[in-house]
Design a protein around this motif. Structure first.
Motif, PDB file in Angstrom:
ATOM      1  N   VAL A  49       1.180  -1.103   0.007  1.00 49.64           N
ATOM      2  CA  VAL A  49      -0.053  -0.063  -0.148  1.00 49.64           C
ATOM      3  C   VAL A  49       0.539   1.375   0.332  1.00 49.64           C
ATOM      4  O   VAL A  49       1.966   1.329   0.390  1.00 49.64           O
ATOM      5  N   SER A  50       0.555   2.589  -0.754  1.00 53.73           N
ATOM      6  CA  SER A  50       1.329   3.307  -0.605  1.00 53.73           C
ATOM      7  C   SER A  50       0.227   4.673  -0.423  1.00 53.73           C
ATOM      8  O   SER A  50      -0.775   5.084  -1.227  1.00 53.73           O
ATOM      9  N   ALA A  51       0.839   5.857   0.248  1.00 49.46           N
ATOM     10  CA  ALA A  51      -0.258   7.242   0.707  1.00 49.46           C
ATOM     11  C   ALA A  51      -0.356   8.005  -0.528  1.00 49.46           C
ATOM     12  O   ALA A  51       0.747   7.670  -1.505  1.00 49.46           O
ATOM     13  N   LEU A  52      -1.518   8.291  -0.777  1.00 46.81           N
ATOM     14  CA  LEU A  52      -1.698   8.867  -2.083  1.00 46.81           C
ATOM     15  C   LEU A  52      -1.398  10.922  -2.181  1.00 46.81           C
ATOM     16  O   LEU A  52      -1.011  11.543  -2.361  1.00 46.81           O
ATOM     17  N   VAL A  53      -1.651  10.351  -0.698  1.00 41.29           N
ATOM     18  CA  VAL A  53      -1.409  12.389  -0.345  1.00 41.29           C
ATOM     19  C   VAL A  53      -0.422  12.431   0.580  1.00 41.29           C
ATOM     20  O   VAL A  53      -0.874  12.359   2.069  1.00 41.29           O
ATOM     21  N   GLY A  54       0.963  13.027   0.662  1.00 41.34           N
ATOM     22  CA  GLY A  54       1.667  13.088   1.974  1.00 41.34           C
ATOM     23  C   GLY A  54       1.974  14.086   2.953  1.00 41.34           C
ATOM     24  O   GLY A  54       1.845  13.415   3.675  1.00 41.34           O
TER      25      GLY A  54
ATOM     26  N   ASP B 233       1.156   8.515  11.858  1.00 38.70           N
ATOM     27  CA  ASP B 233       0.140   8.427  12.189  1.00 38.70           C
ATOM     28  C   ASP B 233      -0.923   8.688  10.443  1.00 38.70           C
ATOM     29  O   ASP B 233      -0.372   9.819  10.048  1.00 38.70           O
ATOM     30  N   PHE B 234      -1.007   7.017  10.060  1.00 42.22           N
ATOM     31  CA  PHE B 234      -1.618   7.827   8.608  1.00 42.22           C
ATOM     32  C   PHE B 234      -3.327   7.388   8.590  1.00 42.22           C
ATOM     33  O   PHE B 234      -3.523   7.576   7.471  1.00 42.22           O
ATOM     34  N   ASP B 235      -3.796   7.858  10.135  1.00 42.36           N
ATOM     35  CA  ASP B 235      -4.820   8.279  10.000  1.00 42.36           C
ATOM     36  C   ASP B 235      -5.708   9.444   9.563  1.00 42.36           C
ATOM     37  O   ASP B 235      -5.530  10.632   9.296  1.00 42.36           O
ATOM     38  N   GLY B 236      -6.783   8.883   8.359  1.00 44.32           N
ATOM     39  CA  GLY B 236      -7.465   9.664   7.742  1.00 44.32           C
ATOM     40  C   GLY B 236      -6.810   9.559   6.311  1.00 44.32           C
ATOM     41  O   GLY B 236      -6.931  10.788   4.985  1.00 44.32           O
ATOM     42  N   ALA B 237      -5.348   9.419   6.059  1.00 42.74           N
ATOM     43  CA  ALA B 237      -4.952   9.458   4.418  1.00 42.74           C
ATOM     44  C   ALA B 237      -5.362   8.409   3.555  1.00 42.74           C
ATOM     45  O   ALA B 237      -5.943   7.383   4.114  1.00 42.74           O
TER      46      ALA B 237
ATOM     47  N   PHE C  23      -4.147  -1.544  -6.952  1.00 39.99           N
ATOM     48  CA  PHE C  23      -5.207   0.037  -7.496  1.00 39.99           C
ATOM     49  C   PHE C  23      -6.477   0.901  -6.726  1.00 39.99           C
ATOM     50  O   PHE C  23      -6.835   1.759  -7.432  1.00 39.99           O
ATOM     51  N   ALA C  24      -6.770  -0.497  -5.820  1.00 40.66           N
ATOM     52  CA  ALA C  24      -8.157  -0.150  -5.422  1.00 40.66           C
ATOM     53  C   ALA C  24      -7.857   1.093  -4.029  1.00 40.66           C
ATOM     54  O   ALA C  24      -7.013   1.022  -3.445  1.00 40.66           O
ATOM     55  N   ALA C  25      -8.729   1.942  -4.060  1.00 36.44           N
ATOM     56  CA  ALA C  25      -8.437   2.698  -2.823  1.00 36.44           C
ATOM     57  C   ALA C  25      -9.944   3.632  -2.546  1.00 36.44           C
ATOM     58  O   ALA C  25     -11.060   3.204  -3.467  1.00 36.44           O
ATOM     59  N   PRO C  26      -9.883   3.980  -2.025  1.00 35.85           N
ATOM     60  CA  PRO C  26      -9.382   4.359  -0.625  1.00 35.85           C
ATOM     61  C   PRO C  26      -8.774   2.879   0.222  1.00 35.85           C
ATOM     62  O   PRO C  26     -10.139   1.554   0.578  1.00 35.85           O
ATOM     63  N   PHE C  27      -7.989   2.599   0.566  1.00 32.05           N
ATOM     64  CA  PHE C  27      -8.029   1.833   1.475  1.00 32.05           C
ATOM     65  C   PHE C  27      -7.947   2.033   3.502  1.00 32.05           C
ATOM     66  O   PHE C  27      -8.423   3.266   3.736  1.00 32.05           O
ATOM     67  N   ASN C  28      -8.571   1.444   3.871  1.00 32.88           N
ATOM     68  CA  ASN C  28      -9.554   1.823   5.715  1.00 32.88           C
ATOM     69  C   ASN C  28      -8.338   1.938   6.365  1.00 32.88           C
ATOM     70  O   ASN C  28      -7.934   1.185   6.970  1.00 32.88           O
ATOM     71  N   THR C  29      -8.110   3.810   7.009  1.00 34.55           N
ATOM     72  CA  THR C  29      -7.313   4.025   8.090  1.00 34.55           C
ATOM     73  C   THR C  29      -7.800   4.160   8.771  1.00 34.55           C
ATOM     74  O   THR C  29      -7.011   4.931   9.557  1.00 34.55           O
TER      75      THR C  29
END
Length: 214
Positions: free
Chosen positions: A31-36, A53-57, A75-81
């Protein structure tokens, strides 16, 4: 009797094959963050951070291994964080291993409705050798509502870095891997199956020798 033994052995092997295929399962995705800019950490710099903290990213599944049973597609998004906060406190695991200050729980729902729950409770390794970067390996267990995974050991490797240093956007992602293994009963059946085949082979060999002696 001569016919029954090999038949039973073959039945053992067939049963083991079905049992093993049903019990052996794999979780393997990245998994990768879309918005750093939505990621944050606690500390003066990322390499010296004590929490991440990944919360909400928003995250996206960027890789899925062959045979992966997580139900997540690439490529499924978003992943529940929701509530995904990695705390490396207390300070005794700042540079080593130990129990997480706060366990990390991840959940996701597969396309077939299977719900996965993962609980990470320990730090296996921390790499702070690169300035403004960190790699953390966490361990714990994963279970799913379908019962394929039931407290199965899992490994989670988080990697994050800030190319422009503190204050810049964070590039981050993680990999998730877990493999179930056959239960002890399966190995017992496998041993019995091979023992049955071996016994049948010995009996047949003895019969052939008797015929040749005549």
């Amino acid at each position: 009797m001569k016919i029954i033994i090999p038949t039973l052995a073959a039945a053992f092997i067939a049963t083991v094959g079905v049992s093993t295929s049903a019990q052996a399962a794999l979780i393997d995705f990245g998994v990768s963050a879309l918005v750093g800019s939505d990621l944050s950490y606690t500390g003066g710099s990322l390499d010296a951070s004590t929490a991440f903290d990944f919360d909400g990213a928003p995250l996206a599944v960027t890789s899925v291994g062959a045979g992966d049973a997580s139900g997540l597609e690439q490529f499924a998004a978003p992943f529940n964080t929701a509530d995904m906060f990695v705390s490396l406190s207390p300070t005794d695991i700042m540079y080593g291993t130990g129990t997480l200050g706060t366990p990390v729980m991840k959940t996701w729902t597969a396309g077939n409705g299977d719900v996965f729950t993962e609980m990470l409770t320990a730090v296996k390794q921390i790499d702070r050798s690169t300035p403004n970067a960190i790699t953390v390996t966490l361990t714990g267990t994963v279970s799913d509502s379908a019962g394929v995974f039931n407290g199965t050991p899992v490994a989670f490797i988080l990697s994050a870095d800030q190319v422009r240093g503190p204050g810049g956007a964070i590039s981050a992602g993680f990999t998730n891997t877990s493999t179930t293994v056959p239960e002890p009963a399966t190995w017992v059946m496998l041993a019995l199956g091979f023992a049955g085949l071996g016994y049948a082979a010995v009996r047949r060999s003895a019969k052939d020798k008797a015929v040749l002696a005549i």
